[in-house]
Design an enzyme around this catalytic site. Structure first.
Site, PDB file in Angstrom:
ATOM      1  N   TYR A  45      12.538  -1.185  -2.627  1.00  0.00           N
ATOM      2  CA  TYR A  45      12.273   0.242  -2.819  1.00  0.00           C
ATOM      3  C   TYR A  45      13.560   0.980  -3.151  1.00  0.00           C
ATOM      4  CZ  TYR A  45       7.502   0.166  -0.856  1.00  0.00           C
ATOM      5  OH  TYR A  45       6.166  -0.043  -0.641  1.00  0.00           O
ATOM      6  N   ARG A  63       0.849  -1.196   0.000  1.00  0.00           N
ATOM      7  CA  ARG A  63       0.000   0.000   0.000  1.00  0.00           C
ATOM      8  C   ARG A  63       0.882   1.242   0.000  1.00  0.00           C
ATOM      9  NH1 ARG A  63      -3.180  -2.261   4.802  1.00  0.00           N
ATOM     10  NH2 ARG A  63      -4.481  -3.853   3.827  1.00  0.00           N
ATOM     11  N   ASP A  90       2.111   5.034  -0.108  1.00  0.00           N
ATOM     12  CA  ASP A  90       1.537   6.271   0.442  1.00  0.00           C
ATOM     13  C   ASP A  90       1.272   7.312  -0.642  1.00  0.00           C
ATOM     14  OD1 ASP A  90       1.591   5.471   3.092  1.00  0.00           O
ATOM     15  OD2 ASP A  90       3.639   6.208   3.412  1.00  0.00           O
ATOM     16  N   ARG A  93      10.939   5.828   4.429  1.00  0.00           N
ATOM     17  CA  ARG A  93      11.143   7.280   4.487  1.00  0.00           C
ATOM     18  C   ARG A  93      11.733   7.722   5.825  1.00  0.00           C
ATOM     19  NH1 ARG A  93       5.324   8.939   2.891  1.00  0.00           N
ATOM     20  NH2 ARG A  93       6.060  11.021   3.401  1.00  0.00           N
TER      21      ARG A  93
END
Lengths: 270, 270
Positions: free
Chosen positions: A128, A68, A70, A216
Site C-alpha cells: 500500500y 477488501r 475500504d 490508516r
C-alpha cells in the site's frame, strides 16, 4: 446465453460443464464507492465487476478480491479472481469488461490461472501507499488521491519510526472496526518507509496481509510523529502493547492506494 | 462593502483611492470548464476567480491571466493578476479565495507586485506538459490528466523530431481557430522534449508564448511520428512551410497542462 459444454477428455469422460479460473488486475478510483465488498443497495467495486461480468458472459459470477479495500480507498493493482464457464480468452475479459465498467474502474490485465490458485490465501504480500499532500494550500490536481496536511511534517522522524513496523508483530493495537472477530492479529511487515516526492509525502508498506484500518491507523500515528506530538518511543510502545485501539487517529481513506499484490509467480503474459 | 480611502502621501497629496497589484499562482483541474476566459453563461476559470474575489473583497475585480488556456486544459502554475483597493495582505488572498473557490480551482500562492508588472506581456516564457497514457487499457487513476493511446509509440522518434521545434520559427502551420486575427505568428521555442515516466509519455515545451492550439497541434504531429505515420522530414517541412492548418490533428485538451510561467524575477516570498 451461451453455456459451454466442452469436456476435458483427459480428466473425466462423463459429460460436465468445465470452468476456468480467471485473474484480473483491477485499477480504480475509489472516491464514489463504499469499498470493494458487496453491500446491499450501495455502489461497490465488487458489484460493478459482477454487473459487468453478467453483461459480458450472461452468467451470474461471484468475484473474490485479494484485499477488501475500504470506502474511498483506491487501487492501482487490486487482484480479483472468479470462475467462469465462458470460453472467452483472457484478453477479451479485459476489453469486454472495460467496455461495460464505469470510467472509474478498469481491468488493466486478465490472465488464466491454475485451478489451485487462491487470490486471497495464495498472496505472499500486499503493498500500500499512503499519500499526504504537505502544503499550506490545497491542490486540485492532487486532492483526489492525497490527504492534505498544511502543518510541516518531519519526514525523517516519520521514516525512522516506520522502521519499527518491520518484522512480525501483533498489530491488534492498529486494528479498528473488527469487534473482536479476528482470531489472529499477528502480521509480518516486510518493508516500510516514508519519502518525499515534491509536495507529496509517500508512506509505503508491504506486509503478508493487513488488519482492518491498519495502514490508516499507522499513518495516523506517523502524522503525529511528524508533527512532534508523538515520540518514536511511544510509537514503539503502541506496536508492542497488544492493546486494541491504541493507535490512530485513522487517516482519511482517500490518501490510501492498494499498489500491488505479490504471488509466488507473476502473471506476465497470459 | 468596504472602500479603502488610504492615500499614499509620498506620491500624491490629493485625496484618491490607491490600489495594489496582486499576483496569484493558480492551479486548476480544467475538466469542468470552458477554458480560462470569461464567456457569457458558461463556467470558466476567470468567472470563478472573479466571483470569489467579489465575495472576498466586495468589489467587482477583473483578472488577467498569463495564458488563456482552452476548454478542458489544466494548469499547475497559471499566473493571474488584478488590481484591488483591498488592503488585505497577499496571504489572506490565498486563504480567502480558496475558501470561496470550488474544489477544482485553488490559489497556491499570492504576492504583491510592482505597479509596472505585466502578467501577459511581462512573461519571459510559458511551459506546458502534454501527457499521453501509452497503454492497451484505460487507467482510472490517470485518465483525468492524460490522453489514452493504446498503439505503441516510438518515443525516441518523437523526441528527436521535437528538437526541430527549438529556436525561432513562424509557427502559423500549428495555429488553428485564429481566423487570420494574429499579426505575428513567429515564436521562440527554448526547450522541447519527449520522455517516458512509467506508462506516461510526457511532452514538455517552453516558448516565449504560444499560438492558439499550437501545443496540441504539435502533439498531434508527434503522435503521428510515434506511430510511424509521419517522418521527421515531413514534420520539419510543416515547421518551415508557413502555411496555416498543415499540422495536427489537434490532440485532446485533457492531456495538456500549463506547468509554469517564467518572469524576469521570481515570486519567492511575499
Amino acid at each position: 446465453m451461451m453455456v459451454s459444454t466442452a469436456v476435458n477428455p483427459e480428466i473425466n469422460k462423463s459429460a460436465r460443464v468445465t470452468t476456468t479460473k480467471i485473474v484480473l488486475m483491477v485499477e480504480y478510483d475509489g472516491t464514489r464507492y463504499h469499498g470493494f465488498q458487496w453491500q446491499a443497495g450501495l455502489p461497490t467495486i465488487q458489484k460493478e465487476l459482477e454487473t459487468a461480468l453478467k453483461k459480458l458472459t450472461g452468467d451470474s459470477i461471484r468475484v473474490i478480491a485479494s484485499s477488501r479495500t475500504d470506502a474511498g480507498v483506491h487501487a492501482k493493482g487490486q487482484v480479483v479472481s472468479f470462475r467462469t464457464k465462458s470460453t472467452l480468452p483472457p484478453s477479451k475479459f479485459t476489453s469486454g469488461l472495460n467496455y461495460y465498467l464505469p470510467a472509474d474502474i478498469a481491468v488493466r490485465a486478465a490472465h488464466r490461472a491454475d485451478d489451485f490458485f487462491r487470490v486471497r490465501g495464495g498472496a505472499l504480500s500486499r503493498e500500500y501507499n499512503y499519500y499526504i499532500l504537505n502544503s499550506p494550500t490545497r491542490s486540485p490536481l492532487q486532492s483526489r488521491f492525497a490527504h492534505l496536511l498544511s502543518e510541516l511534517l518531519d519526514i525523517d522522524a516519520m521514516n525512522q519510526a516506520s522502521q519499527d513496523l518491520i518484522g512480525q508483530h501483533d498489530f491488534i493495537s492498529f486494528a479498528s472496526g473488527i469487534g473482536g472477530s479476528l482470531k489472529n492479529t499477528v502480521r509480518q511487515v516486510y518493508q516500510a518507509g516514508v519519502k518525499r516526492d515534491g509536495e507529496l509525502i509517500i508512506f509505503h508498506i508491504e506486509a503478508n496481509s493487513f488488519l482492518p484500518h491498519q495502514v490508516r491507523n499507522i499513518v495516523g500515528c506517523l502524522i503525529r510523529i511528524g508533527l512532534g506530538r508523538m515520540s518514536q518511543d511511544e510509537f514503539h510502545s503502541i506496536i508492542e502493547s497488544g492493546k486494541p485501539g491504541l493507535a490512530g487517529p485513522t487517516a482519511p481513506s482517500h490518501g490510501l492506494c492498494l499498489m500491488r499484490v505479490n504471488y509466488p509467480h507473476s502473471f506476465e503474459g497470459e
